[in-house]
Enzyme design. Structure first.
Site, PDB file in Angstrom:
ATOM      1  N   TYR A  95    -168.088  16.901 -59.723  1.00 10.94           N
ATOM      2  CA  TYR A  95    -168.160  16.117 -60.977  1.00 10.94           C
ATOM      3  C   TYR A  95    -168.282  14.611 -60.767  1.00 10.94           C
ATOM      4  CZ  TYR A  95    -168.076  20.132 -63.926  1.00 10.94           C
ATOM      5  OH  TYR A  95    -168.462  21.282 -64.559  1.00 10.94           O
ATOM      6  N   GLU A 137    -163.636  25.918 -66.209  1.00 11.08           N
ATOM      7  CA  GLU A 137    -164.216  26.614 -65.056  1.00 11.08           C
ATOM      8  C   GLU A 137    -163.131  27.171 -64.139  1.00 11.08           C
ATOM      9  OE1 GLU A 137    -167.164  23.739 -63.700  1.00 11.08           O
ATOM     10  OE2 GLU A 137    -168.168  23.974 -65.634  1.00 11.08           O
TER      11      GLU A 137
END
Ligand code: HEM
Length: 385
Positions: A95, A137
């Site tokens: 990320y 997730e």
């Protein structure tokens, strides 16, 4: 917690960024792949070539930014993307890489209009959005691992390769560690990781498990694409190079295109190879639920599963309607009208043009959006229904 000032800046600049969204994301990908070429192992390079992925990413980042003070409202979309990310093995450490390159791309494209204050606000907002994805997730990774499952990829043996017709083959896969397969929901996909000859990077592709769960085998049913077509990198590799006894790396089933459990009548509408998730759902159904199956396919030679569909429908007392587009034309509103009942749950899967035609027809026939379920094989959010 974001400050009100940050929220205001992000919300007021989201439309400007959206306007330049595709430019920004194209810059972003170029930049990211230069700095982190290893990520080419994860991203679908055919989608990159077609510009689909930049559109999908841009649309979702700006949708999230526009709702930055109410991220709950975009959770359904986050879940859809998170299933794909989990299937691909996207991890928290990825990320910041996306964040850094996205912000740099915003600066590059907007120039002086992107003041430090604006960039800082977006950096903070991206952090909040990324945390939501990472959390959702992680829950999906834990679900994948539960009941004897696994987290990322694991080796499977091809125990059978079956030619369904000239262009379509099924591959039957069992785990090399001999463990039983955890349950999955019919309609879900598994993700195959391969390194095709002549390709520098691995490629990942999702394929629906094309039959009801049976505890020990996954079957995928794959259509060959035209030679050298970028879309066919993995499918054609499977056709040409993968034989019985070979090993494939697979991630656990994922996806939200699955059968509702409310008992409403079901109408499946399948176009071409889009029949795979619908057949898996049908295959898992038990007697008692009303079901119709509408299949559009070019001709008899290219059709798959017809005998299996007919047999299962006989068992369930369901109705089957097949239309061959080469000779009978495409499915019409009148065709569909015959099969829509009160509260029908409609499942549509097929090529883009098929979905673009069929979804509006369903709406015109009065099926509400919450009962129109569809799956597009590709970056789903680049598809506007
Ligand atoms: C797919 C959004 C972060 C890798 C997607 C899709 C969207 C999306 C909308 C398309 C889903 C579909 O197919 O329907 C986002 C957002 C992110 C984010 C909003 C940040 C908040 C990441 C990160 C990575 C990543 C950190 C890994 C470096 C991928 C890959 C795909 C994908 C590989 C599959 C599509 C392809 O291969 O072209 N993402 N993503 N994403 N995402 Fe993300």
């Amino acid at each position: 917690m974001l400050s009100q000032k940050t929220i205001d800046i992000v919300k007021s600049t989201a439309p400007v960024l959206e306007k330049h969204g595709v430019d920004i994301t194209k810059h972003f990908y170029k930049r990211m792949f230069t700095n982190h070429p290893e990520l080419k192992n994860v991203f679908n390079q055919s989608n990159q070539r077609e510009g689909r992925q930049p559109q999908a990413l841009a649309a979702s980042v700006y949708a999230a930014a526009a709702n930055i003070d109410n991220l709950e409202s975009i959770l359904p979309v986050v879940h859809l993307i998170a299933h794909k990310h989990r299937a691909l093995g996207i991890l928290p450490e990825h990320y910041p890489i996306v964040g850094e390159n996205l912000l740099a791309a915003i600066k590059e494209v907007l120039g002086d209009a992107a003041t430090d204050e604006i960039i800082e606000a977006w950096a903070e907002a991206y952090g909040v959005i990324a945390d939501v994805f990472i959390q959702v997730e992680e829950e999906l990774y834990q679900q994948a691992e539960a009941n004897g499952g696994w987290r990322l990829f694991k080796p499977f043996k091809v125990v059978k390769k079956e030619q369904e017709n000239d262009l379509i083959a099924s591959f039957y896969l069992t785990p090399e560690d001999g463990k039983a397969l955890p349950p999955y929901r019919p309609g879900q996909y598994i993700t195959v990781k391969v390194k095709a000859p002549g390709e520098e990077y691995t490629a990942l592709r999702h394929y629906t498990v094309s039959q009801a769960p049976n505890g020990n085998v996954y079957r995928i049913t794959v259509k060959r694409e035209a030679e050298n077509h970028p879309k066919g990198v993995v499918s054609n590799y499977l056709h040409d190079h993968v034989q019985e006894g070979d090993t494939l790396e697979i991630s656990a089933p994922a996806g939200l295109f699955t059968l509702t459990e409310n008992g409403n009548p079901v109408l499946f509408v399948a176009g071409g190879i889009g029949v795979t998730p619908q057949y898996a759902m049908l295959d898992s159904m038990e007697k008692g639920r009303d079901v119709s199956f509408v299949q559009s396919v070019r001709n008899e030679k290219l059709a798959v599963f017809q005998e299996r569909i007919q047999n299962k429908l006989n068992e369930l007392g369901g109705t089957y309607f097949v239309k061959y587009s080469d000779t009978d034309g495409y499915i019409t509103k009148e065709d569909l009208d015959r099969f829509i009942k009160d509260h029908s749950e409609v499942y549509i899967c097929g090529p883009e043009k098929f979905m673009e035609a069929l979804i509006p027809m369903m709406r015109e026939l009065g099926v509400p959006d919450e009962r129109i379920h569809f799956e597009f094989f590709g970056p789903g959010l680049s598809f506007k229904a």
